[in-house]
Design a protein around this motif. Structure first.
Motif, short mmCIF file in Angstrom:
data_model
loop_
_atom_site.label_atom_id
_atom_site.label_comp_id
_atom_site.label_asym_id
_atom_site.label_seq_id
_atom_site.Cartn_x
_atom_site.Cartn_y
_atom_site.Cartn_z
N HIS A 268 0.71 -1.17 0.53
CA HIS A 268 -0.08 -0.08 0.29
C HIS A 268 1.00 0.94 -0.26
N TRP B 299 0.64 4.27 1.51
CA TRP B 299 1.12 5.30 2.66
C TRP B 299 1.33 4.19 3.72
N THR B 300 0.98 2.39 4.26
CA THR B 300 1.47 2.16 5.04
C THR B 300 2.20 1.47 4.76
#
Length: 82
Positions: A42, A44-45
């Motif tokens: 992902h 952002w993560t």
């Protein structure tokens, strides 16, 4: 530089989130020699998103994987090979 995902790669869906590239490479070795495994994270993560891309050394192996492993069970999930 070689791109991790290109027209020679196949899509693997429904991949368990804790799967490693090594595990996928070993599982798909029945179709042929795997040259590259990419499990996107992902943005952002960085956590896995449940899919991967595989690249084989030979086109024949890529076609064999699609024909023989689509719908196969891997780590308790029926994976999509496309």
């Amino acid at each position: 530089m070689e791109s991790a995902i290109d027209e020679a790669s196949i899509y693997i869906g429904q991949v368990d989130y804790s799967t490693t590239p090594q595990e996928l490479s070993e599982f798909f070795s029945s179709a042929g020699k795997v040259s590259l495994v990419t499990i996107p994270g992902h943005p952002w993560t960085g956590l896995p998103q449940g899919y991967a891309y595989l690249k084989f050394e030979a086109l024949e192996a890529q076609l064999k994987a699609i024909e023989t492993l689509d719908g196969a069970e891997f780590r308790g999930r029926n994976i999509k090979v496309d």
